[in-house]
Design a protein around this motif. Sequence first.
Motif, PDB file in Angstrom:
ATOM      1  N   ARG A  55      11.067 -22.136 -10.871  1.00  0.00           N
ATOM      2  CA  ARG A  55      11.905 -21.358  -9.966  1.00  0.00           C
ATOM      3  C   ARG A  55      11.005 -20.845  -8.842  1.00  0.00           C
ATOM      4  NH1 ARG A  55      15.539 -17.172 -12.888  1.00  0.00           N
ATOM      5  NH2 ARG A  55      13.788 -16.758 -14.259  1.00  0.00           N
ATOM      6  N   THR A  56      11.560 -20.700  -7.657  1.00  0.00           N
ATOM      7  CA  THR A  56      10.765 -20.239  -6.526  1.00  0.00           C
ATOM      8  C   THR A  56      11.465 -19.084  -5.819  1.00  0.00           C
ATOM      9  OG1 THR A  56      11.776 -21.827  -5.010  1.00  0.00           O
ATOM     10  CG2 THR A  56       9.733 -22.508  -6.100  1.00  0.00           C
ATOM     11  N   ARG A  57      10.660 -18.304  -5.144  1.00  0.00           N
ATOM     12  CA  ARG A  57      11.187 -17.188  -4.356  1.00  0.00           C
ATOM     13  C   ARG A  57      10.248 -16.957  -3.179  1.00  0.00           C
ATOM     14  NH1 ARG A  57      12.865 -12.833  -7.943  1.00  0.00           N
ATOM     15  NH2 ARG A  57      14.768 -14.047  -7.958  1.00  0.00           N
ATOM     16  N   SER A  58      10.816 -16.530  -2.074  1.00  0.00           N
ATOM     17  CA  SER A  58      10.008 -16.178  -0.916  1.00  0.00           C
ATOM     18  C   SER A  58      10.232 -14.712  -0.569  1.00  0.00           C
ATOM     19  CB  SER A  58      10.349 -17.057   0.285  1.00  0.00           C
ATOM     20  OG  SER A  58      11.691 -16.858   0.683  1.00  0.00           O
ATOM     21  N   TYR A  59       9.240 -14.152   0.128  1.00  0.00           N
ATOM     22  CA  TYR A  59       9.324 -12.749   0.537  1.00  0.00           C
ATOM     23  C   TYR A  59       8.491 -12.575   1.806  1.00  0.00           C
ATOM     24  CZ  TYR A  59       9.071  -7.667   0.367  1.00  0.00           C
ATOM     25  OH  TYR A  59       9.153  -6.338   0.677  1.00  0.00           O
ATOM     26  N   ARG A  60       8.992 -11.784   2.717  1.00  0.00           N
ATOM     27  CA  ARG A  60       8.270 -11.519   3.961  1.00  0.00           C
ATOM     28  C   ARG A  60       7.933 -10.028   4.041  1.00  0.00           C
ATOM     29  NH1 ARG A  60      11.620 -15.834   5.870  1.00  0.00           N
ATOM     30  NH2 ARG A  60      10.210 -17.500   6.489  1.00  0.00           N
ATOM     31  N   PRO A  61       6.761  -9.657   3.543  1.00  0.00           N
ATOM     32  CA  PRO A  61       6.366  -8.241   3.600  1.00  0.00           C
ATOM     33  C   PRO A  61       6.185  -7.776   5.042  1.00  0.00           C
ATOM     34  CG  PRO A  61       4.880  -9.516   2.199  1.00  0.00           C
ATOM     35  CD  PRO A  61       5.740 -10.482   2.912  1.00  0.00           C
TER      36      PRO A  61
ATOM     37  N   SER B 171       4.773  -3.134 -17.405  1.00  0.00           N
ATOM     38  CA  SER B 171       5.869  -4.030 -17.017  1.00  0.00           C
ATOM     39  C   SER B 171       6.550  -3.620 -15.726  1.00  0.00           C
ATOM     40  CB  SER B 171       6.903  -4.126 -18.138  1.00  0.00           C
ATOM     41  OG  SER B 171       7.451  -2.853 -18.389  1.00  0.00           O
ATOM     42  N   ASP B 172       6.280  -2.452 -15.238  1.00  0.00           N
ATOM     43  CA  ASP B 172       6.926  -1.940 -14.040  1.00  0.00           C
ATOM     44  C   ASP B 172       5.971  -2.076 -12.851  1.00  0.00           C
ATOM     45  OD1 ASP B 172       7.157   0.882 -12.360  1.00  0.00           O
ATOM     46  OD2 ASP B 172       9.099  -0.001 -12.879  1.00  0.00           O
ATOM     47  N   ALA B 173       6.474  -2.576 -11.728  1.00  0.00           N
ATOM     48  CA  ALA B 173       5.634  -2.787 -10.544  1.00  0.00           C
ATOM     49  C   ALA B 173       4.991  -1.490 -10.072  1.00  0.00           C
ATOM     50  CB  ALA B 173       6.462  -3.421  -9.426  1.00  0.00           C
ATOM     51  N   ASP B 174       5.721  -0.390 -10.121  1.00  0.00           N
ATOM     52  CA  ASP B 174       5.149   0.888  -9.698  1.00  0.00           C
ATOM     53  C   ASP B 174       4.025   1.336 -10.634  1.00  0.00           C
ATOM     54  OD1 ASP B 174       6.715   1.356  -7.342  1.00  0.00           O
ATOM     55  OD2 ASP B 174       8.408   1.785  -8.661  1.00  0.00           O
ATOM     56  N   ALA B 175       4.150   1.056 -11.934  1.00  0.00           N
ATOM     57  CA  ALA B 175       3.089   1.398 -12.878  1.00  0.00           C
ATOM     58  C   ALA B 175       1.834   0.570 -12.601  1.00  0.00           C
ATOM     59  CB  ALA B 175       3.567   1.167 -14.310  1.00  0.00           C
TER      60      ALA B 175
ATOM     61  N   ASP C 197       0.835  -1.201   0.000  1.00  0.00           N
ATOM     62  CA  ASP C 197       0.000   0.000   0.000  1.00  0.00           C
ATOM     63  C   ASP C 197       0.868   1.249   0.000  1.00  0.00           C
ATOM     64  OD1 ASP C 197      -2.165  -1.702   0.016  1.00  0.00           O
ATOM     65  OD2 ASP C 197      -2.591  -1.426   2.156  1.00  0.00           O
ATOM     66  N   GLU C 198       2.007   1.178   0.684  1.00  0.00           N
ATOM     67  CA  GLU C 198       2.982   2.270   0.694  1.00  0.00           C
ATOM     68  C   GLU C 198       4.373   1.662   0.587  1.00  0.00           C
ATOM     69  OE1 GLU C 198       2.518   4.746   4.111  1.00  0.00           O
ATOM     70  OE2 GLU C 198       0.367   4.987   3.784  1.00  0.00           O
ATOM     71  N   GLY C 199       5.290   2.391   0.012  1.00  0.00           N
ATOM     72  CA  GLY C 199       6.658   1.887  -0.080  1.00  0.00           C
ATOM     73  C   GLY C 199       6.980   1.342  -1.459  1.00  0.00           C
ATOM     74  N   THR C 200       8.080   0.615  -1.530  1.00  0.00           N
ATOM     75  CA  THR C 200       8.630   0.146  -2.789  1.00  0.00           C
ATOM     76  C   THR C 200       7.945  -1.127  -3.269  1.00  0.00           C
ATOM     77  OG1 THR C 200      10.758   1.087  -2.173  1.00  0.00           O
ATOM     78  CG2 THR C 200      10.768  -0.532  -3.948  1.00  0.00           C
ATOM     79  N   CYS C 201       7.497  -1.119  -4.516  1.00  0.00           N
ATOM     80  CA  CYS C 201       6.919  -2.305  -5.152  1.00  0.00           C
ATOM     81  C   CYS C 201       8.057  -3.235  -5.576  1.00  0.00           C
ATOM     82  CB  CYS C 201       6.089  -1.907  -6.368  1.00  0.00           C
ATOM     83  SG  CYS C 201       4.663  -0.888  -5.957  1.00  0.00           S
ATOM     84  N   LEU C 202       7.721  -4.528  -5.726  1.00  0.00           N
ATOM     85  CA  LEU C 202       8.766  -5.506  -5.988  1.00  0.00           C
ATOM     86  C   LEU C 202       8.290  -6.566  -6.967  1.00  0.00           C
ATOM     87  CD1 LEU C 202      11.545  -6.709  -5.066  1.00  0.00           C
ATOM     88  CD2 LEU C 202      10.250  -7.911  -3.298  1.00  0.00           C
ATOM     89  N   ALA C 203       9.074  -6.805  -8.008  1.00  0.00           N
ATOM     90  CA  ALA C 203       8.838  -7.954  -8.891  1.00  0.00           C
ATOM     91  C   ALA C 203       9.415  -9.173  -8.177  1.00  0.00           C
ATOM     92  CB  ALA C 203       9.522  -7.752 -10.237  1.00  0.00           C
ATOM     93  N   LEU C 204       8.589 -10.187  -7.970  1.00  0.00           N
ATOM     94  CA  LEU C 204       9.031 -11.398  -7.274  1.00  0.00           C
ATOM     95  C   LEU C 204       9.556 -12.459  -8.229  1.00  0.00           C
ATOM     96  CD1 LEU C 204       6.068 -11.645  -4.747  1.00  0.00           C
ATOM     97  CD2 LEU C 204       8.385 -10.807  -4.298  1.00  0.00           C
ATOM     98  N   THR C 205       9.319 -12.294  -9.527  1.00  0.00           N
ATOM     99  CA  THR C 205       9.740 -13.269 -10.525  1.00  0.00           C
ATOM    100  C   THR C 205      10.618 -12.597 -11.573  1.00  0.00           C
ATOM    101  OG1 THR C 205       7.743 -12.845 -11.828  1.00  0.00           O
ATOM    102  CG2 THR C 205       7.644 -14.667 -10.239  1.00  0.00           C
ATOM    103  N   GLU C 206      11.320 -13.436 -12.332  1.00  0.00           N
ATOM    104  CA  GLU C 206      12.129 -12.973 -13.465  1.00  0.00           C
ATOM    105  C   GLU C 206      11.745 -13.829 -14.657  1.00  0.00           C
ATOM    106  OE1 GLU C 206      16.086 -13.736 -12.198  1.00  0.00           O
ATOM    107  OE2 GLU C 206      15.852 -12.592 -10.354  1.00  0.00           O
ATOM    108  N   ASP C 207      11.519 -13.196 -15.782  1.00  0.00           N
ATOM    109  CA  ASP C 207      11.119 -13.954 -16.967  1.00  0.00           C
ATOM    110  C   ASP C 207      12.164 -14.982 -17.368  1.00  0.00           C
ATOM    111  OD1 ASP C 207       8.905 -12.347 -17.043  1.00  0.00           O
ATOM    112  OD2 ASP C 207       9.440 -11.324 -18.900  1.00  0.00           O
ATOM    113  N   ASP C 208      11.689 -16.147 -17.794  1.00  0.00           N
ATOM    114  CA  ASP C 208      12.553 -17.151 -18.410  1.00  0.00           C
ATOM    115  C   ASP C 208      12.601 -16.835 -19.896  1.00  0.00           C
ATOM    116  OD1 ASP C 208      13.122 -18.784 -16.124  1.00  0.00           O
ATOM    117  OD2 ASP C 208      11.063 -19.507 -16.209  1.00  0.00           O
ATOM    118  N   SER C 209      13.533 -15.973 -20.275  1.00  0.00           N
ATOM    119  CA  SER C 209      13.627 -15.579 -21.681  1.00  0.00           C
ATOM    120  C   SER C 209      15.081 -15.370 -22.047  1.00  0.00           C
ATOM    121  CB  SER C 209      12.819 -14.310 -21.950  1.00  0.00           C
ATOM    122  OG  SER C 209      13.256 -13.252 -21.134  1.00  0.00           O
ATOM    123  N   GLY C 210      15.346 -15.538 -23.322  1.00  0.00           N
ATOM    124  CA  GLY C 210      16.704 -15.399 -23.834  1.00  0.00           C
ATOM    125  C   GLY C 210      16.773 -14.300 -24.865  1.00  0.00           C
ATOM    126  N   GLN C 211      17.588 -14.527 -25.873  1.00  0.00           N
ATOM    127  CA  GLN C 211      17.797 -13.555 -26.937  1.00  0.00           C
ATOM    128  C   GLN C 211      16.472 -13.196 -27.591  1.00  0.00           C
ATOM    129  OE1 GLN C 211      20.423 -14.975 -29.976  1.00  0.00           O
ATOM    130  NE2 GLN C 211      20.807 -12.922 -30.765  1.00  0.00           N
TER     131      GLN C 211
END
Length: 174
Positions: free
Chosen positions: A94-100, A118-122, A62-76
């Motif tokens: 792939r997995t990731r954890s986060y503790r807000p 594409s941007d979390a803030d957008a 609700d306030e503060g920095t937004c965060l992408a928790l994943t990264e695309d599996d993409s190449g060239q």
Amino acid sequence: MRTGALPEIALQDAAAHAGRAVSALAASVDAAPACTYVAAIAGPEGIWCAWIGDSRAYWLPDEGTCLALTEDDSGQHDALTAWLGADADDSPARTRSYRPQDPGRLLLCTDGLTRHLSDADALRAVLTRARRPTPPGHGPLDDARALIGYALGAGGQDNITALLIHADRSRRGY
């Protein structure tokens, strides 16, 4: 999760199950449907997500920095390097954890949405505009509709999927 499985293991198992289900739809390797994948678990200890491909997860506080928790599996040339389907390799999700620390929303979405936001803030900015003023009864479904409406208005040529989960540790837990 009810059996006590770790979130990371439960997500890996779910991704493998989804991969087998998509593979079973194939008439042949040459006529194989494919898809990308994202899933998440939100619980009292935090958030866990798993992905294959370019479907994404974001933490939108609700306030503060937004965060992408994943990264695309993409190449060239932004070509996918991982997906689910009969012609996919057997790489695990792939997995990731986060503790807000503060309240916010967990967003799971497809590339049809992130192609236009594409941007979390957008993403959060669209949600913030949709909530001013916040009408009574406004919830995650209304937020998902606002994001999808934005992508459709921007041209929306691909599948557009958005799922939002409100998380507030102080009230209900993650």
